[in-house]
Design an enzyme around this catalytic site. Structure first.
Site, PDB file in Angstrom:
ATOM      1  N   GLU A  40     -17.914  41.654  23.097  1.00  0.00           N
ATOM      2  CA  GLU A  40     -17.636  41.011  21.814  1.00  0.00           C
ATOM      3  C   GLU A  40     -18.932  40.696  21.067  1.00  0.00           C
ATOM      4  O   GLU A  40     -19.845  40.069  21.623  1.00  0.00           O
ATOM      5  CB  GLU A  40     -16.848  39.716  22.032  1.00  0.00           C
ATOM      6  CG  GLU A  40     -16.367  39.046  20.772  1.00  0.00           C
ATOM      7  CD  GLU A  40     -15.245  39.811  20.086  1.00  0.00           C
ATOM      8  OE1 GLU A  40     -15.143  39.732  18.850  1.00  0.00           O
ATOM      9  OE2 GLU A  40     -14.472  40.479  20.789  1.00  0.00           O
ATOM     10  N   ASP A  41     -19.021  41.144  19.830  1.00  0.00           N
ATOM     11  CA  ASP A  41     -20.117  40.809  18.917  1.00  0.00           C
ATOM     12  C   ASP A  41     -21.493  41.198  19.456  1.00  0.00           C
ATOM     13  O   ASP A  41     -22.444  40.406  19.400  1.00  0.00           O
ATOM     14  CB  ASP A  41     -20.060  39.325  18.548  1.00  0.00           C
ATOM     15  CG  ASP A  41     -18.955  39.040  17.539  1.00  0.00           C
ATOM     16  OD1 ASP A  41     -18.281  39.993  17.125  1.00  0.00           O
ATOM     17  OD2 ASP A  41     -18.756  37.866  17.181  1.00  0.00           O
ATOM     18  N   ASN A  51     -15.664  38.892   8.370  1.00  0.00           N
ATOM     19  CA  ASN A  51     -15.561  37.464   8.708  1.00  0.00           C
ATOM     20  C   ASN A  51     -16.944  36.839   8.720  1.00  0.00           C
ATOM     21  O   ASN A  51     -17.937  37.529   8.958  1.00  0.00           O
ATOM     22  CB  ASN A  51     -14.932  37.307  10.104  1.00  0.00           C
ATOM     23  CG  ASN A  51     -13.438  37.558  10.093  1.00  0.00           C
ATOM     24  OD1 ASN A  51     -12.730  36.997   9.297  1.00  0.00           O
ATOM     25  ND2 ASN A  51     -12.973  38.427  10.987  1.00  0.00           N
ATOM     26  N   ARG A  75     -24.715  39.684  17.146  1.00  0.00           N
ATOM     27  CA  ARG A  75     -24.083  39.975  15.846  1.00  0.00           C
ATOM     28  C   ARG A  75     -22.798  39.166  15.762  1.00  0.00           C
ATOM     29  O   ARG A  75     -21.702  39.695  15.875  1.00  0.00           O
ATOM     30  CB  ARG A  75     -23.788  41.472  15.718  1.00  0.00           C
ATOM     31  CG  ARG A  75     -23.339  41.900  14.332  1.00  0.00           C
ATOM     32  CD  ARG A  75     -22.551  43.201  14.397  1.00  0.00           C
ATOM     33  NE  ARG A  75     -21.319  43.059  15.156  1.00  0.00           N
ATOM     34  CZ  ARG A  75     -20.159  42.679  14.630  1.00  0.00           C
ATOM     35  NH1 ARG A  75     -20.083  42.373  13.351  1.00  0.00           N
ATOM     36  NH2 ARG A  75     -19.073  42.594  15.379  1.00  0.00           N
ATOM     37  N   TYR A  85     -10.439  30.091  16.091  1.00  0.00           N
ATOM     38  CA  TYR A  85     -11.123  31.371  15.921  1.00  0.00           C
ATOM     39  C   TYR A  85     -11.450  31.555  14.440  1.00  0.00           C
ATOM     40  O   TYR A  85     -11.727  30.575  13.751  1.00  0.00           O
ATOM     41  CB  TYR A  85     -10.276  32.514  16.496  1.00  0.00           C
ATOM     42  CG  TYR A  85     -11.169  33.704  16.810  1.00  0.00           C
ATOM     43  CD1 TYR A  85     -12.215  33.579  17.727  1.00  0.00           C
ATOM     44  CD2 TYR A  85     -11.019  34.916  16.158  1.00  0.00           C
ATOM     45  CE1 TYR A  85     -13.080  34.628  17.977  1.00  0.00           C
ATOM     46  CE2 TYR A  85     -11.879  35.981  16.414  1.00  0.00           C
ATOM     47  CZ  TYR A  85     -12.904  35.821  17.319  1.00  0.00           C
ATOM     48  OH  TYR A  85     -13.767  36.861  17.563  1.00  0.00           O
ATOM     49  N   LYS A  87     -11.796  33.403  21.624  1.00  0.00           N
ATOM     50  CA  LYS A  87     -10.997  34.591  21.956  1.00  0.00           C
ATOM     51  C   LYS A  87     -10.085  34.325  23.140  1.00  0.00           C
ATOM     52  O   LYS A  87      -8.910  34.704  23.142  1.00  0.00           O
ATOM     53  CB  LYS A  87     -11.920  35.760  22.295  1.00  0.00           C
ATOM     54  CG  LYS A  87     -12.537  36.442  21.101  1.00  0.00           C
ATOM     55  CD  LYS A  87     -11.633  37.540  20.557  1.00  0.00           C
ATOM     56  CE  LYS A  87     -12.310  38.293  19.443  1.00  0.00           C
ATOM     57  NZ  LYS A  87     -11.470  39.346  18.864  1.00  0.00           N
ATOM     58  N   ASP A 105     -14.127  45.089  21.662  1.00  0.00           N
ATOM     59  CA  ASP A 105     -13.127  44.665  20.683  1.00  0.00           C
ATOM     60  C   ASP A 105     -13.553  44.982  19.255  1.00  0.00           C
ATOM     61  O   ASP A 105     -12.715  45.298  18.413  1.00  0.00           O
ATOM     62  CB  ASP A 105     -12.855  43.166  20.831  1.00  0.00           C
ATOM     63  CG  ASP A 105     -11.644  42.723  20.030  1.00  0.00           C
ATOM     64  OD1 ASP A 105     -10.582  43.361  20.169  1.00  0.00           O
ATOM     65  OD2 ASP A 105     -11.759  41.760  19.263  1.00  0.00           O
ATOM     66  N   ASP A 106     -14.855  44.924  18.966  1.00  0.00           N
ATOM     67  CA  ASP A 106     -15.317  45.208  17.605  1.00  0.00           C
ATOM     68  C   ASP A 106     -15.128  46.684  17.264  1.00  0.00           C
ATOM     69  O   ASP A 106     -14.802  47.021  16.128  1.00  0.00           O
ATOM     70  CB  ASP A 106     -16.797  44.831  17.458  1.00  0.00           C
ATOM     71  CG  ASP A 106     -17.041  43.373  17.779  1.00  0.00           C
ATOM     72  OD1 ASP A 106     -16.486  42.523  17.075  1.00  0.00           O
ATOM     73  OD2 ASP A 106     -17.754  43.089  18.749  1.00  0.00           O
TER      74      ASP A 106
END
Length: 587
Positions: A264-265, A437, A175, A122, A193, A287-288
């Protein structure tokens, strides 16, 4: 309400570890496969660890060399090979190959060497993996729902061979970390993940499913890249996009109604409305937005305890007004309200920045850049009228005197020496959290934060940084403010408890449980998060706290409240359900 001890003792860790590791007498599993098919299936393959009775029973005698290995021996051999790889990208390639050959061994490596291997599967290495995804693609993992499949989603889901899916991680690739739109190449994120869900959260590999929604890409390089594995068209927008996601959600919930879905993202413009639309309809979370906010709150609670204070004593400067930044603000706000502050009082403790400057009052001093039709209502909720809209970072630091500096801007090096020293000028032990990140996007390094504050800063970051030795010989250990302290435990709770939806109270409780997992040694070392080596124990503590809340809120379908005798009963129940990667006899 369930409340764990402030510190988790070494004795408790030892007891919990015994519950979350291998079972003494593993139950055999029956497989419908035999012969060469067993060796080609990574869920069943043990390589040379098949006993001779298994080789006869499964029809594989003679198909592998005669030597018999143990999983412990295999792990050490794999680690020797891994450590001989030239760089982190090569190490990730080796781990991918192992994942495709032997899932049990792959996850055992992660469990036994989580501190060393988690950064390889990750953040930060996964960013490079996604950027090179097309060039390195050699085997599909997970599912892809594309523009070419519209109208077929509800039948496509039955192509997945496993009926008992508990956790789904889905991205649209819009993203990816701080790297932008990577389209279908964002699949590396759900894969990485879910490896952590299995290793850190104890979810069995056949119960997880990585998914990419291929709605196109606006990345000009990918649109002309012959190695791109996705649809080379511009992204869907507007109602077409949301209809696409609607069809997907109905399809996966139709086949796996009890699975928890982690978004996610997704870019902010999509992430926020999707979460608001689905959070009370399906078992899902972002999660973000929620995970990052939750884990950040956990770190801030721990930092406040280290300073012998509370989070209500702090002032927060949040640099980054995307979905992650605003999610962090919302979660900390919830924590402040739990400390007794009103919403109005809590909001006064924040200043939030976008790339245009601070979100402030509309007075025209800087042209009021945020007060336009382009600014989302979610951003405008965080306007601080004590400042002019567009005020600059250093000016606000000197006036606001923040105690916490949070970086979610994806602007590498933004927290320069002048910024960090200004923080230290107004706060003896500033909390510096460069969260972006991958590492190249981090607002500063841990070494610089310590250097510019003479070792006084409390540092937690999105990507891992090595320990730092100060001129006086003191060793500082920066913590990684990684969502893996939260989402594996959340997924474990949802899987074991059958939780109907993820509530704000569960997220706050998860943050407190993570902070409660800190030991006195962790504080002495300058950490704001538990040692990553104890991540399965942290996940168990987080899951136990969440299930307790779910039972109180009547949102737990798989556990009868009448069976629950106390908190220890919940903890032991969850621990018995946790997957541990070891070989079991095959029939």
């Amino acid at each position: 309400m369930f409340r764990a001890n402030k510190f988790i003792s070494s004795e408790v860790i030892s007891n919990v570890r015994s519950l979350t590791t291998r079972k003494k007498y593993p139950k055999p599993l029956r497989t419908r496969k035999s012969g060469i098919d067993i060796l080609h299936d990574p869920l069943w393959n043990k390589s040379l660890a098949f006993s001779y009775s298994e080789r006869d029973r499964l029809g594989i005698r003679g198909l592998i060399p005669p030597a018999v290995r143990t999983i412990e021996g295999q792990v050490m051999r794999c680690m020797e090979h891994l450590r001989s790889c030239a760089d982190d990208a090569a190490k990730n390639l080796y781990l991918q190959d192992l994942h495709n050959r032997n899932e049990t061994l792959y996850h055992r490596l992660l469990v036994d060497f989580i501190e060393e291997i988690a950064p390889l599967v990750y953040t930060p290495t996964v960013g490079v993996v996604c950027q090179q995804f097309g060039h390195r693609f050699n085997r599909a993992r997970g599912m892809y729902f594309s523009l070419n499949d519209r109208g077929a989603f509800s039948t496509m889901v039955y192509n997945w061979p496993h009926d008992d899916v508990h956790v789904i991680v889905v991205t649209d690739g819009s993203r990816i970390l701080g790297l932008g739109d990577l389209g279908a190449h964002g699949m590396g994120i759900p894969i990485g993940k879910l490896a952590l869900y299995c290793a850190a959260g104890g979810i069995a590999p056949h119960r997880v499913l990585p998914i990419t929604l291929d709605v196109g890409t606006n990345n000009p390089e990918l649109l002309k890249d012959p190695s791109y594995v996705g649809i080379q068209k511009n992204r869907l927008v507007g109602d077409e996009y949301f209809d696409f996601v609607d069809e997907f959600m109905q399809a996966v919930a139709g086949r796996w109604p009890n699975a928890v879905i982690q978004f996610e993202d997704f870019e902010t413009a999509k992430a926020v409305p999707l979460l608001e639309k689905y959070r009370n309809m399906y078992h899902c979370f972002n999660d973000d937005i929620q995970g990052t906010g939750c884990v950040t709150l956990a770190g801030i609670i721990a930092a406040a305890r280290a300073a012998k204070g509370t989070i209500s004593d702090m002032r927060f400067m949040v640099v980054g007004a995307g979905s992650a930044g605003l999610g962090v603000c919302a979660q900390i706000l919830d924590g402040l309200r739990n400390e007794g502050l009103s919403t109005e009082e809590a909001r006064k403790k924040f200043v939030v920045f976008s790339h245009k400057g601070v979100l402030g009052k509309k007075d025209g001093v800087h042209g009021s850049p945020h007060h336009s039709s382009e600014t989302s209502p979610e951003m405008l909720e965080w306007v601080n009228d004590d400042f002019s809209d567009g005020d600059k970072l250093l000016d606000v630091i000197h006036k606001f005197k923040p105690t916490v500096l949070l970086g979610l801007s994806t602007q590498g090096g933004l927290f320069n020496e002048e910024v960090v020293k200004a923080m230290h000028q107004h706060c003896p032990n500033p909390i510096i959290m460069p969260m972006s990140n991958p590492t190249s996007k981090a607002e500063c390094t841990a070494a610089d934060a310590y250097k510019w504050t003479n070792g006084a800063a409390i540092v937690a970051s999105g990507s891992p940084f090595p320990s730092v030795t100060l001129p006086d010989g003191t060793v500082k250990i920066p913590s990684q403010c990684n969502n893996m302290y939260i989402f594996p435990g959340l997924g474990l709770a949802a899987s074991v408890g059958g939780i109907e939806r993820i509530t704000d109270r569960m997220l706050y409780t998860a943050a407190v449980a993570c902070a409660d997992a800190m030991t006195p040694q962790c504080f002495a070392e300058g950490r704001t998060f538990p040692n990553i080596k104890n991540i399965r124990e942290v996940s168990l503590q987080v899951a136990t706290a969440i299930v307790k809340v779910a039972l109180e809120e009547d949102l737990c379908r798989k556990i009868d409240p009448e069976d629950v005798t106390d908190d220890e009963w919940i903890r032991n129940f969850i621990a018995r359900k946790m997957y541990f990667p070891s070989y079991v006899p095959l029939l």
